[in-house]
Design an enzyme around this catalytic site. Sequence first.
Site, PDB file in Angstrom:
ATOM      1  N   CYS A 155     -16.580 -77.557  -9.657  1.00  0.00           N
ATOM      2  CA  CYS A 155     -16.014 -78.133 -10.889  1.00  0.00           C
ATOM      3  C   CYS A 155     -14.494 -77.970 -10.983  1.00  0.00           C
ATOM      4  CB  CYS A 155     -16.684 -77.517 -12.112  1.00  0.00           C
ATOM      5  SG  CYS A 155     -18.458 -77.770 -12.131  1.00  0.00           S
ATOM      6  N   HIS A 181     -12.036 -78.384 -18.268  1.00  0.00           N
ATOM      7  CA  HIS A 181     -13.292 -78.864 -17.673  1.00  0.00           C
ATOM      8  C   HIS A 181     -14.388 -78.835 -18.738  1.00  0.00           C
ATOM      9  CE1 HIS A 181     -16.822 -79.258 -15.341  1.00  0.00           C
ATOM     10  NE2 HIS A 181     -17.123 -77.977 -15.313  1.00  0.00           N
ATOM     11  N   ASN A 206     -21.640 -82.003 -18.399  1.00  0.00           N
ATOM     12  CA  ASN A 206     -20.764 -81.452 -17.362  1.00  0.00           C
ATOM     13  C   ASN A 206     -20.811 -82.358 -16.133  1.00  0.00           C
ATOM     14  OD1 ASN A 206     -19.636 -80.025 -15.241  1.00  0.00           O
ATOM     15  ND2 ASN A 206     -20.638 -78.074 -15.723  1.00  0.00           N
TER      16      ASN A 206
HETATM   17  N1  COA Z   1     -33.543 -75.161 -24.573  1.00  0.00           N
HETATM   18  C1  COA Z   1     -34.059 -74.189 -25.320  1.00  0.00           C
HETATM   19  N2  COA Z   1     -33.939 -72.879 -25.020  1.00  0.00           N
HETATM   20  C2  COA Z   1     -33.266 -72.575 -23.909  1.00  0.00           C
HETATM   21  C3  COA Z   1     -32.713 -73.551 -23.074  1.00  0.00           C
HETATM   22  C4  COA Z   1     -32.875 -74.888 -23.431  1.00  0.00           C
HETATM   23  N3  COA Z   1     -32.375 -75.897 -22.717  1.00  0.00           N
HETATM   24  N4  COA Z   1     -32.086 -72.940 -22.035  1.00  0.00           N
HETATM   25  C5  COA Z   1     -32.240 -71.620 -22.215  1.00  0.00           C
HETATM   26  N5  COA Z   1     -32.957 -71.390 -23.344  1.00  0.00           N
HETATM   27  C6  COA Z   1     -33.371 -70.117 -23.920  1.00  0.00           C
HETATM   28  C7  COA Z   1     -33.387 -69.002 -22.920  1.00  0.00           C
HETATM   29  O1  COA Z   1     -34.573 -69.005 -22.185  1.00  0.00           O
HETATM   30  C8  COA Z   1     -33.219 -67.793 -23.808  1.00  0.00           C
HETATM   31  O2  COA Z   1     -34.471 -67.497 -24.340  1.00  0.00           O
HETATM   32  P1  COA Z   1     -34.929 -65.963 -24.501  1.00  0.00           P
HETATM   33  O3  COA Z   1     -33.927 -65.354 -25.447  1.00  0.00           O
HETATM   34  O4  COA Z   1     -36.306 -66.096 -25.059  1.00  0.00           O
HETATM   35  O5  COA Z   1     -34.888 -65.385 -23.131  1.00  0.00           O
HETATM   36  C9  COA Z   1     -32.345 -68.293 -24.952  1.00  0.00           C
HETATM   37  O6  COA Z   1     -32.403 -69.722 -24.899  1.00  0.00           O
HETATM   38  C10 COA Z   1     -30.913 -67.847 -24.838  1.00  0.00           C
HETATM   39  O7  COA Z   1     -30.486 -68.032 -23.508  1.00  0.00           O
HETATM   40  P2  COA Z   1     -29.035 -67.682 -23.060  1.00  0.00           P
HETATM   41  O8  COA Z   1     -28.927 -67.935 -21.597  1.00  0.00           O
HETATM   42  O9  COA Z   1     -28.622 -66.362 -23.585  1.00  0.00           O
HETATM   43  O10 COA Z   1     -28.233 -68.787 -23.884  1.00  0.00           O
HETATM   44  P3  COA Z   1     -26.690 -68.989 -23.945  1.00  0.00           P
HETATM   45  O11 COA Z   1     -26.235 -68.951 -25.328  1.00  0.00           O
HETATM   46  O12 COA Z   1     -25.954 -68.154 -22.938  1.00  0.00           O
HETATM   47  O13 COA Z   1     -26.566 -70.510 -23.464  1.00  0.00           O
HETATM   48  C11 COA Z   1     -25.927 -71.718 -21.524  1.00  0.00           C
HETATM   49  C12 COA Z   1     -26.997 -70.869 -22.180  1.00  0.00           C
HETATM   50  C13 COA Z   1     -26.413 -72.093 -20.148  1.00  0.00           C
HETATM   51  C14 COA Z   1     -25.750 -72.978 -22.365  1.00  0.00           C
HETATM   52  C15 COA Z   1     -24.609 -70.923 -21.473  1.00  0.00           C
HETATM   53  O14 COA Z   1     -24.832 -69.647 -20.955  1.00  0.00           O
HETATM   54  C16 COA Z   1     -23.577 -71.618 -20.634  1.00  0.00           C
HETATM   55  O15 COA Z   1     -23.166 -72.718 -20.932  1.00  0.00           O
HETATM   56  N6  COA Z   1     -23.070 -70.934 -19.601  1.00  0.00           N
HETATM   57  C17 COA Z   1     -22.092 -71.491 -18.725  1.00  0.00           C
HETATM   58  C18 COA Z   1     -22.762 -72.413 -17.775  1.00  0.00           C
HETATM   59  C19 COA Z   1     -21.822 -73.396 -17.178  1.00  0.00           C
HETATM   60  O16 COA Z   1     -20.977 -73.916 -17.839  1.00  0.00           O
HETATM   61  N7  COA Z   1     -22.014 -73.664 -15.907  1.00  0.00           N
HETATM   62  C20 COA Z   1     -21.231 -74.603 -15.195  1.00  0.00           C
HETATM   63  C21 COA Z   1     -19.913 -74.029 -14.914  1.00  0.00           C
HETATM   64  S1  COA Z   1     -18.926 -75.201 -14.134  1.00  0.00           S
END
Ligand code: COA
Length: 346
Positions: A112, A253, A283
């Site tokens: 990215c 980004h 993304n």
């Molecule tokens: N829908 C519903 N629930 C979801 C889900 C979805 N699509 N994806 C994950 N969950 C759940 C998880 O299983 C977790 O459940 P639990 O508490 O029962 O275990 C809960 O939501 C919280 O998960 P968590 O990973 O803590 O959420 P978060 O607030 O960190 O958000 C992302 C998850 C992926 C959106 C976030 O971490 C993120 O954007 N990270 C950066 C990723 C990124 O940008 N990657 C590319 C970089 S270039």
Amino acid sequence: MPATILGLGMALPKKVLTNFDLEKMVDTSDKWIFERTGIKERRVAENESCSDLGALALKNALIDADLSPEEVDALIVASGSPEMIFPSTACLIQEKLGLKKEILAFDLQAACSGFLYGLAVADALINSKAYKKVALVGAEKITAFVDWEDRNTCVLFGDGAGAAIIGSTPQAEFGLVSFSLYADGSKAPLLCIPAGGSGMPASPETIKNKKHFIQMQGREVFKLAVKNVASACQEVLKKAKLFPADVDFFLAHQANERIINAIASQLGLSAEKIVLNISRYGNTSAASIPIALTEIYNSGKLKKGSVILLAAFGSGLTWGAALLRWSKDFSRKVKNGERDAENQNN
Ligand code: COA
């Protein structure tokens, strides 16, 4: 004669996949996705290949720069989802657009962060004076590597392409001002596609174990992105002897709206300076910055002299920032929407 952007273009696949569509595919909700990421919908390439999207974006950028394909001296394609391992997607785009043979054409893999890395390479090529017009494309069909049964990742990504033509400007105060780019391979396992390369070639086993799909530790990536990118942004501002108050547009980004807002808040940037289009595209990896840049340019918001703070992060981990002082007058061709209606698939 600093390097600068002479033209911009973008291309999007036709198919729109909304959060409501995803609700029918995995255990998720529009509310969860929007609140955690800022995404409402994304584009998914079906018949369009990575090089189709990249070629169309580049064609639009050449029209905007008022250049013919023969005037391109070098072509860099930043992509985390190249069409093949080899030949490069750059060579495929070269052929599609009929670029001349006497060029440098290669793919750049920085996931990215690829467009920002590519901007630094293009800047160096222009400053070397060996190349006059460098085409830089960010093109992705990243959804080809998305596991549509994994709610942790499938809600995040989308396809598309953006392109910029880099040349020089006689106006010393404009153009690409400063860069701060980084990589930390110790964090490689946080965001990767384990199989399909020479390390883990495709086999029935790798397919069964879903090793050809994106694997990510989202929370870790989130934290590192905010910390690292905020610091790189401060560095480019310092190198340019500028302050956050001097920034007109903060274009990061588009991976997660909360990440972008957290970086902006660490820098003390006000909300109206933040460029956001993640709600519509998700993304799009290396394509996200050139797509967002093309959109604010096409909207007429960029003025000659506008200070744009660019920032990116991605697999590698890679990250960085760049400072650009916009040097181009708004194009009438684009303003009338003629080019968009003619060439864009959206
Ligand atoms: N829908 C519903 N629930 C979801 C889900 C979805 N699509 N994806 C994950 N969950 C759940 C998880 O299983 C977790 O459940 P639990 O508490 O029962 O275990 C809960 O939501 C919280 O998960 P968590 O990973 O803590 O959420 P978060 O607030 O960190 O958000 C992302 C998850 C992926 C959106 C976030 O971490 C993120 O954007 N990270 C950066 C990723 C990124 O940008 N990657 C590319 C970089 S270039």
